[in-house]
Design a protein around this motif. Structure first.
Motif, PDB file in Angstrom:
ATOM      1  N   GLN A 128       2.168   4.617   0.680  1.00  0.00           N
ATOM      2  CA  GLN A 128       2.435   5.757   1.880  1.00  0.00           C
ATOM      3  C   GLN A 128       2.593   7.094   1.475  1.00  0.00           C
ATOM      4  N   GLU A 159      -4.515  12.154  -3.819  1.00  0.00           N
ATOM      5  CA  GLU A 159      -5.398  12.453  -2.862  1.00  0.00           C
ATOM      6  C   GLU A 159      -6.608  13.379  -3.172  1.00  0.00           C
ATOM      7  N   ALA A 165       1.003  -1.117   0.109  1.00  0.00           N
ATOM      8  CA  ALA A 165      -0.112  -0.017  -0.114  1.00  0.00           C
ATOM      9  C   ALA A 165       0.902   1.233   0.150  1.00  0.00           C
ATOM     10  N   HIS A 204      -1.211  12.434   1.095  1.00  0.00           N
ATOM     11  CA  HIS A 204      -1.753  11.190   1.512  1.00  0.00           C
ATOM     12  C   HIS A 204      -2.353  10.485   0.229  1.00  0.00           C
ATOM     13  N   THR A 249      -3.351   7.393  -2.382  1.00  0.00           N
ATOM     14  CA  THR A 249      -3.690   6.021  -2.075  1.00  0.00           C
ATOM     15  C   THR A 249      -3.205   5.272  -3.385  1.00  0.00           C
TER      16      THR A 249
END
Length: 165
Positions: free
Chosen positions: A38, A77, A36, A57, A59
């Motif tokens: 970061q 984001e 995932a 942030h 994804t």
């Protein structure tokens, strides 16, 4: 005569399937699994300026399989979810996305992504090489210097990902 042709075809098909099976690759190593995203930091190599093009942030996920196949999806984001996107909204959605899939190979501290399908058709059929290292449950990827697909500037990006368990 027909029976002989059927047998010959069956033997040929069996031989082809055996050859395909022998060509199947197998990958091992600490990169296996799903990771995932970061962070994703890009450095403009001309100015030295660093930016988080996908926000603080973002994804996304990168998956490396034991069959030497891989896939990537990175999402900016704060993307808005339009009901029926306008042309401008479609452009904004596209600009907030990186996605591709293919096979991968590893040599030393470099992983090569051999791209079969991509959000950016100019990447399809190419090989994108990354420096990589795995430390525990963290994967670090660094793009080699090159023209950034989003900005067009010479840059290098560092992605930090955590193992999904």
């Amino acid at each position: 005569m027909k029976y002989s042709a059927v047998i010959a075809c069956s033997v040929l098909c069996a031989a082809c399937m055996q050859a395909i099976g022998q060509e199947r690759q197998s990958c091992t190593g600490p990169q296996l699994g799903t990771w995932a995203l970061q962070s994703n930091t890009t450095e403009d190599l001309t100015t030295g300026e660093k930016a988080e093009l996908f926000g603080a942030h973002p994804t996304g996920f990168i998956s490396y399989g034991p069959d030497c196949r891989m896939s990537v999806i990175l999402i900016k984001e704060g993307r808005k979810a339009p009901t029926v996107p306008t042309d401008a909204e479609r452009v904004e959605l596209y600009n907030g996305l990186v996605a591709y899939a293919g096979t991968y190979s590893i040599e030393g501290d470099k992983v090569s992504h051999h791209i079969d399908a991509s959000w950016n058709q100019s990447w399809t059929g190419t090989t994108q090489m990354r420096q990589f290292r795995v430390e525990g449950k963290t994967l670090y990827l660094k793009t080699l210097p090159g023209k950034n697909a989003l900005t067009g500037k010479m840059s290098s990006s560092v992605l930090i990902l955590v193992k999904v368990e």
